[in-house]
Design an enzyme around this catalytic site. Structure first.
Site, PDB file in Angstrom:
ATOM      1  N   SER A 100      18.077  -6.565   3.661  1.00 32.48           N
ATOM      2  CA  SER A 100      18.710  -5.252   3.766  1.00 32.48           C
ATOM      3  C   SER A 100      20.217  -5.419   3.880  1.00 32.48           C
ATOM      4  O   SER A 100      20.706  -6.375   4.500  1.00 32.48           O
ATOM      5  CB  SER A 100      18.192  -4.503   4.995  1.00 32.48           C
ATOM      6  OG  SER A 100      18.978  -3.355   5.271  1.00 32.48           O
ATOM      7  N   TYR A 117      16.306  -4.979  14.208  1.00 29.74           N
ATOM      8  CA  TYR A 117      15.986  -4.834  12.784  1.00 29.74           C
ATOM      9  C   TYR A 117      17.047  -5.516  11.919  1.00 29.74           C
ATOM     10  O   TYR A 117      16.714  -6.317  11.025  1.00 29.74           O
ATOM     11  CB  TYR A 117      15.880  -3.357  12.413  1.00 29.74           C
ATOM     12  CG  TYR A 117      15.637  -3.131  10.943  1.00 29.74           C
ATOM     13  CD1 TYR A 117      14.367  -3.310  10.398  1.00 29.74           C
ATOM     14  CD2 TYR A 117      16.674  -2.753  10.093  1.00 29.74           C
ATOM     15  CE1 TYR A 117      14.135  -3.121   9.041  1.00 29.74           C
ATOM     16  CE2 TYR A 117      16.451  -2.557   8.738  1.00 29.74           C
ATOM     17  CZ  TYR A 117      15.177  -2.743   8.215  1.00 29.74           C
ATOM     18  OH  TYR A 117      14.962  -2.563   6.873  1.00 29.74           O
ATOM     19  N   ASN A 161       0.807  -1.223   0.000  1.00 27.91           N
ATOM     20  CA  ASN A 161       0.000   0.000   0.000  1.00 27.91           C
ATOM     21  C   ASN A 161       0.834   1.264   0.000  1.00 27.91           C
ATOM     22  O   ASN A 161       0.305   2.366  -0.199  1.00 27.91           O
ATOM     23  CB  ASN A 161      -0.937   0.015   1.214  1.00 27.91           C
ATOM     24  CG  ASN A 161      -0.173  -0.019   2.524  1.00 27.91           C
ATOM     25  OD1 ASN A 161       0.539  -0.985   2.796  1.00 27.91           O
ATOM     26  ND2 ASN A 161      -0.320   1.008   3.342  1.00 27.91           N
ATOM     27  N   SER A 162       2.149   1.161   0.237  1.00 26.92           N
ATOM     28  CA  SER A 162       2.981   2.369   0.272  1.00 26.92           C
ATOM     29  C   SER A 162       4.433   2.014   0.001  1.00 26.92           C
ATOM     30  O   SER A 162       4.821   0.838  -0.014  1.00 26.92           O
ATOM     31  CB  SER A 162       2.879   3.054   1.646  1.00 26.92           C
ATOM     32  OG  SER A 162       3.399   2.212   2.671  1.00 26.92           O
ATOM     33  N   GLY A 163       5.244   3.043  -0.205  1.00 29.02           N
ATOM     34  CA  GLY A 163       6.687   2.876  -0.306  1.00 29.02           C
ATOM     35  C   GLY A 163       7.146   1.901  -1.358  1.00 29.02           C
ATOM     36  O   GLY A 163       6.659   1.872  -2.492  1.00 29.02           O
ATOM     37  N   LEU A 164       8.104   1.059  -0.978  1.00 30.52           N
ATOM     38  CA  LEU A 164       8.715   0.101  -1.900  1.00 30.52           C
ATOM     39  C   LEU A 164       7.687  -0.840  -2.499  1.00 30.52           C
ATOM     40  O   LEU A 164       7.698  -1.106  -3.706  1.00 30.52           O
ATOM     41  CB  LEU A 164       9.789  -0.704  -1.146  1.00 30.52           C
ATOM     42  CG  LEU A 164      10.492  -1.808  -1.927  1.00 30.52           C
ATOM     43  CD1 LEU A 164      11.300  -1.223  -3.080  1.00 30.52           C
ATOM     44  CD2 LEU A 164      11.401  -2.621  -0.997  1.00 30.52           C
TER      45      LEU A 164
END
Length: 324
Positions: free
Chosen positions: A143, A185, A14-17
């Site tokens: 990441s 993270y 729904n957003s970003g990447l």
């Protein structure tokens, strides 16, 4: 271009990447049926409507998925199987969280960073395996921060017993919660790689399907929602100052650049036989030395099966073979 209609599921689309990945896929090939999977139905609907308008691609829909709830993940897999969608071709495990303000927990009591970033996607991918097409693709967004040799400004990951990652003991720690949160993270992103490599190996050994599994590093993408738990000042820097770095530094990308690269791992025919690999943008590279520790990968798999109550993963893979 794909020759038949196929479904692509994108978590956090729904957003970003995830949004940019969905947009690129929808713009490039009308045969893909795109499912935006996220926990907020209103935001998902708004994103789908926007994508339809931007791409003139009408086969974009939403399905509720809360990766912090094992019950929601199971409901998603069950509901998806009942939908009249084209065959499932690709799963993009994109959604992720990072908390530096305090320890957050999932609905099942797991530390939320590990619970959402790893356990949620672990259960989702395994539950959807039997529904995937013979030559399906799974892509996990990891990441570069998982690599302690890279200067990312993030603390090095610390992989311990996965049960401790799920249920951390904080009583004896004198470290700042911001440091602990950022380490959680980077460790979850290392877990994404362990899962990628272990799942790729298991699929090759236990099923006749040619489902590929790869990991993706989008690079630093200033301006995205990943800094939601940062201080107001740091959120300002993240949103308005750091985006300028995309002009000067390698692997600091706009969301659109990374979204296009992620979409290529789903659609590009040159990756038909590529599995168990790690990509920095569109470039295949080696992940950290630590990420290739097979013993850690197997320990993480075993604990994840138990934590998510995935009854018997070998049975899941066998069922996948039967449906091929």
């Amino acid at each position: 271009m794909s020759q038949r209609k196929q479904t692509v599921i994108i978590t956090g689309g729904n957003s970003g990447l995830g949004y940019e990945c969905a947009k690129k896929i929808a713009m490039d090939d009308k045969n893909y049926f795109v499912v935006i999977a996220c926990r907020n139905g209103a935001k998902a609907k708004k994103a789908a409507d926007s994508l339809i308008q931007e791409t003139n691609h009408t086969n974009i829909t939403t399905l509720e998925l809360d990766l912090s709830s094992l019950a929601s993940i199971r409901n998603f897999a069950s509901n998806f199987s009942k939908m009249d969608y084209p065959p499932l071709y690709a799963l993009v495990c994109n959604a992720g969280v990072q908390f530096i303000d305090k320890t957050h927990y999932t609905k099942d009591g797991f530390e939320a960073t590990f619970g959402v970033n790893h356990l949620g996607h672990f259960l989702l991918a395994n539950l959807l395996l039997e529904q995937m097409t013979h030559s399906g693709r799974i892509v996990l967004v990891s990441s570069g921060t998982h690599d302690p040799l890279k200067r990312t400004g993030m603390p090095a990951p610390v992989f311990v017993d996965p049960r401790i990652l799920a249920y951390p003991d904080q009583s004896s720690s004198n470290e700042a919660i911001s440091l602990i949160g950022r380490r959680r993270y980077t460790t979850s992103k290392l877990c994404n790689l362990y899962f990628t490599y272990e799942l790729a190996d298991r699929i090759k050994q236990q099923t006749e399907k040619n489902i590929t599994v790869n990991a993706f590093d989008p690079g630093m993408m200033p301006g995205t929602g990943l800094a939601q738990s940062y201080t107001p000042f740091m959120r300002f820097v993240w949103k308005y100052i750091l985006p300028a770095l995309t002009l000067f530094y390698p692997n600091v990308n706009t969301v659109r650049q990374s979204g296009n690269a992620l979409a290529a791992l789903v659609t590009d025919s040159k990756h038909n036989q590529t599995t168990g690999k790690y990509f920095e943008g569109k470039k295949e590279i080696k992940s950290s030395e630590l990420s290739y520790n097979k013993g850690n990968g197997k320990r993480l798999w075993k604990a994840s099966v138990e934590l998510t109550k995935l009854i018997n993963t070998e049975t899941v893979l066998e069922e996948s073979n039967k449906h091929s």
